[in-house]
Design a protein around this motif. Structure first.
Motif, PDB file in Angstrom:
ATOM      1  N   UNK A   6       0.851  -1.187   0.000  1.00 34.21           N
ATOM      2  CA  UNK A   6       0.000   0.000   0.000  1.00 34.21           C
ATOM      3  C   UNK A   6       0.885   1.236   0.000  1.00 34.21           C
ATOM      4  N   UNK A   7       0.563   2.174  -0.879  1.00 36.19           N
ATOM      5  CA  UNK A   7       1.368   3.365  -1.058  1.00 36.19           C
ATOM      6  C   UNK A   7       0.493   4.527  -1.488  1.00 36.19           C
ATOM      7  N   UNK A   8       1.102   5.692  -1.643  1.00 34.52           N
ATOM      8  CA  UNK A   8       0.417   6.819  -2.266  1.00 34.52           C
ATOM      9  C   UNK A   8       1.441   7.626  -3.043  1.00 34.52           C
ATOM     10  N   UNK A   9       0.968   8.425  -3.985  1.00 37.38           N
ATOM     11  CA  UNK A   9       1.852   9.267  -4.771  1.00 37.38           C
ATOM     12  C   UNK A   9       2.437  10.371  -3.903  1.00 37.38           C
ATOM     13  N   UNK A  10       3.573  10.894  -4.353  1.00 38.29           N
ATOM     14  CA  UNK A  10       4.264  11.976  -3.636  1.00 38.29           C
ATOM     15  C   UNK A  10       4.610  11.580  -2.207  1.00 38.29           C
TER      16      UNK A  10
END
Length: 77
Positions: A6-10
């Motif tokens: 699980x990740x997110x941009x920036x």
């Protein structure tokens, strides 16, 4: 071993953790599915303060600052 990442941009920690996953993949038979937590409200709420997160079968294995040694310890279990 297959895990969910699980990740997110920036997110510099997310970028670093994914790079560590790629390095670990050179030495261990691992694969992962990458999920941006912002694509789903429930997932975002669950992990917004924890990303990056490595999860397997619903169990959080690693989160936050994930290094190569953390991954090696995980995959050698």
């Amino acid at each position: 071993m297959h895990v969910t990442f699980y990740r997110q941009d920036n997110c510099p920690l997310c970028d670093e953790a994914e790079m560590m996953l790629r390095l670990a993949q050179e030495d261990y038979p691992i694969t992962w599915t990458s999920i941006d937590i912002r694509t789903d409200d429930a997932t975002h709420e669950k992990y917004m303060l924890m990303v990056p997160v490595v999860e397997k079968e619903g169990e959080v294995l690693l989160y936050g600052n994930i290094g190569y040694i953390d991954l090696v310890d995980l995959f050698e279990k």
